[in-house]
Write a protein that holds these residues in place. Structure first.
Motif: not given
Length: 364
Positions: A97-102, A104-105, A108
């Protein structure tokens, strides 16, 4: 946006304390497993510590003055790399989840850059026209392009001015790509009504440049191989960042070679690689004096610019130009800085001194 950040602004003791308090216990729990067997929930705690808590502590308490939010992004990225290395596979269920969030960031940020890119493309004819006009006043690419941006995108207000700052960052990126990839056939122009003074020919900076490029190439290969053992995605992201940094090193030297310090009837025009650029009018300069400050003393000061290049051994800078009042110049990635003195070490120091004195006499 003004920034005069230096290493003296870093609270080293606090940073070391935070690193020890966060990293050491998590390492003992994750790698040494001193607290017993670990599971996904314990891995989640370590991920939160390294990716969120530690970067926030370093950003808000690791500096004596507020720094750019890009520094926080950098801390988060390195915290994520540390988490991927430290958390073993039996406890990494939440790490994805953290890898995917980064990712995604990063997406963006890419979308924002694409939006700015299309905004620039829409006004490209006006930007080109403004750039051609600015070239008649400014000798260097970054000065001409940055002023053209301000003319083409005249944002008003504090919030909108941040978009202009972002466009100045874009100007640095464009300069890095141009100088590193498309400027190898170019030569420094010959001017009829101005005097050019190079910075790089008589020193040993070329050796430093070759050493940096060599070290970066080795680092890119070694880091990619090491990190790919844990995460292929992270390895390629890190490799892309390293290649980007290598392009900046190459473009900086190319810009130094192609952009000498220029003296004309208006003042001093300079672009030191892609790190600093600006213009100082003769009426703002008090004179030219012999410099008595050592390099160690200069490092303690903040309100000056050094038009000088050094090798592995720091040489004495011969000339100093005190200013009558602070002047704002541009720095790396669009930041600005106010200076009160200019320290100069060019390849023809005596001729530079005589030329400055000649222009100053005509101002009286």
């Amino acid at each position: 946006m003004t920034a005069s950040f230096s290493l003296t602004h870093i609270a080293w003791k606090r940073i070391l304390i935070f690193l020890f308090l966060i990293i050491a216990p998590n390492y003992l729990v994750m790698q040494a497993q001193l607290a017993g067997p670990i599971d996904d929930w314990i891995g989640l705690g370590t991920a939160v510590d390294l990716v969120i808590i530690l970067p926030l502590l370093l950003y808000f308490f690791g500096f004596k003055k507020r720094v750019s939010w890009l520094v926080l992004c950098g801390f988060v990225f390195w915290g994520l790399l540390l988490a991927n290395w430290m958390i073993p596979y039996e406890a990494d269920a939440f790490l994805a989840y953290f890898n995917h969030s980064i990712i995604l960031l990063e997406a963006s940020v890419l979308m924002l850059e694409l939006f700015l890119f299309f905004s620039v493309v829409k006004k490209l004819p006006f930007l080109v026209e403004a750039y051609q006009a600015e070239k008649k006043t400014h000798y260097h690419f970054l000065s001409s392009f940055s002023n053209a941006i301000e003319r083409t995108f005249p944002f008003k207000g504090a919030r909108l001015s941040k978009f202009q700052f972002t466009l100045r960052v874009l100007a640095t990126d464009i300069a890095a790509i141009y100088y590193s990839l498309f400027s190898w056939q170019r030569k420094a122009p010959v001017r009829r009504h101005a005097h050019d003074f190079t910075l790089h020919k008589n020193g040993s900076y070329l050796g430093v440049f070759i050493m940096l490029v060599h070290a970066m190439v080795i680092e890119i290969i070694a880091v990619h191989v090491m990190v790919s053992m844990y995460s292929h995605i992270t390895a390629w992201i890190l490799t892309a960042l390293d290649v980007y940094a290598l392009l900046f090193i190459i473009s900086d030297y190319q810009a130094i070679r192609l952009c000498p310090v220029v003296l004309d009837e208006k003042g001093i025009h300079f672009q030191k690689g892609i790190r600093q650029y600006g213009f100082v009018a003769w009426e703002q300069i008090s004179g030219i004096e012999k410099n008595t400050m050592t390099h160690e003393n200069l490092k303690k000061g903040r309100s000056h610019v050094e038009l000088a290049l050094h090798g592995l051994e720091k040489e004495q800078i011969p000339h100093v130009l005190p200013l009558k009042e602070p002047v704002e110049i541009n720095q790396f990635f669009g930041f600005k800085k106010k200076i009160e003195t200019i320290y100069v070490k060019v390849d023809e120091p005596q001729f530079f001194k005589e030329t400055v004195q000649s222009y100053l006499r005509h101002q009286k």
